[in-house]
Scaffold this active site. Structure first.
Site, PDB file in Angstrom:
ATOM      1  N   LYS A  18       0.930  -1.184   0.072  1.00 29.66           N
ATOM      2  CA  LYS A  18      -0.064   0.022   0.216  1.00 29.66           C
ATOM      3  C   LYS A  18       1.029   1.221  -0.110  1.00 29.66           C
ATOM      4  O   LYS A  18       0.776   2.060  -0.815  1.00 29.66           O
ATOM      5  CB  LYS A  18      -0.839  -0.113   1.269  1.00 29.66           C
ATOM      6  CG  LYS A  18      -1.772  -1.223   1.419  1.00 29.66           C
ATOM      7  CD  LYS A  18      -2.645  -1.121   2.471  1.00 29.66           C
ATOM      8  CE  LYS A  18      -2.142  -1.331   3.749  1.00 29.66           C
ATOM      9  NZ  LYS A  18      -1.361  -2.515   4.127  1.00 29.66           N
ATOM     10  N   ARG A  93     -10.252   0.302   8.513  1.00 33.14           N
ATOM     11  CA  ARG A  93      -9.620  -0.985   8.756  1.00 33.14           C
ATOM     12  C   ARG A  93     -10.719  -1.811   9.745  1.00 33.14           C
ATOM     13  O   ARG A  93     -10.520  -2.809   9.906  1.00 33.14           O
ATOM     14  CB  ARG A  93      -8.200  -0.610   9.773  1.00 33.14           C
ATOM     15  CG  ARG A  93      -7.031  -1.175   9.145  1.00 33.14           C
ATOM     16  CD  ARG A  93      -6.051  -0.853  10.060  1.00 33.14           C
ATOM     17  NE  ARG A  93      -4.616  -1.575   9.835  1.00 33.14           N
ATOM     18  CZ  ARG A  93      -3.703  -1.016   9.364  1.00 33.14           C
ATOM     19  NH1 ARG A  93      -3.834   0.220   8.892  1.00 33.14           N
ATOM     20  NH2 ARG A  93      -2.640  -1.862   9.099  1.00 33.14           N
ATOM     21  N   ARG A 132      11.756  -5.446   4.721  1.00 38.12           N
ATOM     22  CA  ARG A 132      11.456  -4.132   4.839  1.00 38.12           C
ATOM     23  C   ARG A 132      12.438  -3.313   5.385  1.00 38.12           C
ATOM     24  O   ARG A 132      12.707  -3.463   6.704  1.00 38.12           O
ATOM     25  CB  ARG A 132      10.183  -3.756   5.079  1.00 38.12           C
ATOM     26  CG  ARG A 132       9.798  -2.402   5.260  1.00 38.12           C
ATOM     27  CD  ARG A 132       8.357  -1.966   5.143  1.00 38.12           C
ATOM     28  NE  ARG A 132       7.669  -2.572   6.318  1.00 38.12           N
ATOM     29  CZ  ARG A 132       6.451  -2.310   6.361  1.00 38.12           C
ATOM     30  NH1 ARG A 132       5.579  -1.730   5.572  1.00 38.12           N
ATOM     31  NH2 ARG A 132       5.747  -2.855   7.497  1.00 38.12           N
ATOM     32  N   ARG A 165      11.261  -1.459  11.306  1.00 38.89           N
ATOM     33  CA  ARG A 165      10.049  -1.189  12.131  1.00 38.89           C
ATOM     34  C   ARG A 165       9.986  -2.266  13.213  1.00 38.89           C
ATOM     35  O   ARG A 165      10.173  -3.243  12.997  1.00 38.89           O
ATOM     36  CB  ARG A 165       8.534  -1.189  11.346  1.00 38.89           C
ATOM     37  CG  ARG A 165       8.401   0.163  10.680  1.00 38.89           C
ATOM     38  CD  ARG A 165       7.268   0.245   9.683  1.00 38.89           C
ATOM     39  NE  ARG A 165       6.002  -0.609  10.387  1.00 38.89           N
ATOM     40  CZ  ARG A 165       4.779  -0.582   9.282  1.00 38.89           C
ATOM     41  NH1 ARG A 165       4.807   0.186   8.482  1.00 38.89           N
ATOM     42  NH2 ARG A 165       3.968  -1.066   9.902  1.00 38.89           N
ATOM     43  N   ARG A 176      -0.563  -9.356  12.830  1.00 39.21           N
ATOM     44  CA  ARG A 176      -1.055  -8.546  12.181  1.00 39.21           C
ATOM     45  C   ARG A 176      -1.913  -8.927  10.996  1.00 39.21           C
ATOM     46  O   ARG A 176      -2.809  -8.382  10.731  1.00 39.21           O
ATOM     47  CB  ARG A 176       0.188  -7.467  11.640  1.00 39.21           C
ATOM     48  CG  ARG A 176       0.509  -6.430  12.673  1.00 39.21           C
ATOM     49  CD  ARG A 176       1.985  -5.884  12.214  1.00 39.21           C
ATOM     50  NE  ARG A 176       2.143  -5.310  10.895  1.00 39.21           N
ATOM     51  CZ  ARG A 176       2.994  -5.088  10.311  1.00 39.21           C
ATOM     52  NH1 ARG A 176       4.051  -5.415  10.659  1.00 39.21           N
ATOM     53  NH2 ARG A 176       2.920  -4.355   9.131  1.00 39.21           N
TER      54      ARG A 176
END
Ligand code: AP5
Length: 221
Positions: A18, A93, A132, A165, A176
């Protein structure tokens, strides 16, 4: 590209891309990129009351309570730059957030024009999140294998250090994904019912190939 007002939502599981696609859309369509995850991380970094309240939910991979997030989005959508269109990333969400967004927009004579779902198989999501890296300076995202920086550990744009992160460790990523399936995936049916949902196939494709699909969907092709 046409001059049509675009009030767009990007929907997809954690790691679906996203944020990666939002950077490209915001540049191409001149709409502000509004990421609730980024706004919440900024509040945590600044140590605001809201940030401190949100931090424990984020680190556990859970959703921050609806009232908190809706308040943040309401304020952001009221700003001048969001009056001619916007791109929401990571919001809504939950069905509650979607319903309250509809009311918020209707009050201003607006509505959601398009919802782009980025669909990616679960194995790929885990691989993407594990690799990431984010820039401490400008927030740009990278991937150690799929989208590495030119100099290891440093941002190509601003030269600042890259970091991982705190919610990108395997246990929190699994949580998640579970939360996404239970609380966010029902939005697919919600927006199908509103006739605004379009799906981009994001698995096994490089970010620019996914963007080519997203552009076609935004242009109604
Ligand atoms: P948020 O920051 O929104 O995280 P998320 O939804 O889990 O999504 P991510 O940012 O992890 O993934 P992404 O889809 O943007 O993927 P990206 O482009 O980076 O939210 C964080 C937390 O905040 C939540 O857990 C919650 O606690 C809270 N929160 C936020 N909004 C909330 C709300 N509305 N309500 C309640 N709580 C809320 O890509 C991932 C990686 O893959 C990158 O390394 C990238 O380089 C790579 N990549 C991207 N595309 C490709 C591709 N096509 N091929 C190969 N690699 C790719």
């Amino acid at each position: 590209m046409t001059e049509t007002q675009r009030n767009v939502i990007l929907l997809g599981a954690p790691g679906a891309g996203k944020g990666t696609q939002a950077e490209r859309i915001a540049a191409g369509y001149a709409v502000p990129h509004i990421s609730t995850g980024e706004m919440l991380r900024a509040a945590v970094a600044e140590g605001t009351e809201m940030g401190l309240a949100a931090q424990k939910f984020m680190e556990a991979g859970a959703l921050v309570p609806d009232d908190v997030v809706i308040g943040v989005v309401r304020e952001r959508l009221a700003r001048a730059d969001a009056q001619r269109g916007f791109l929401l990333d990571g919001f809504p969400r939950t069905i509650e957030q979607a319903e309250r967004l509809d009311v918020m927009l209707a009050d201003g004579g607006r509505g959601v024009t398009q919802v782009i779902l980025i669909d990616v198989p679960e194995d790929e999501l885990v691989e993407r999140l594990a690799g990431r890296r984010m820039c401490k300076g400008c927030g740009k995202g990278y991937h150690v294998v799929f989208d590495p920086p030119q100099k290891e550990g440093l941002c190509d744009v601003c030269g600042a250090e890259l970091y991982q992160r705190s919610d990108d460790n395997e246990a929190t990523v699994r949580k998640r994904l579970e939360v996404y399936r239970a609380q966010t995936e029902p939005l697919v049916g919600y927006y199908e019912g509103h006739g605004v949902l379009r799906t981009a196939q994001g698995g096994g494709k490089m970010p620019d190939e996914v963007f080519a699909q997203v552009e076609q969907l935004l242009e109604g092709e």
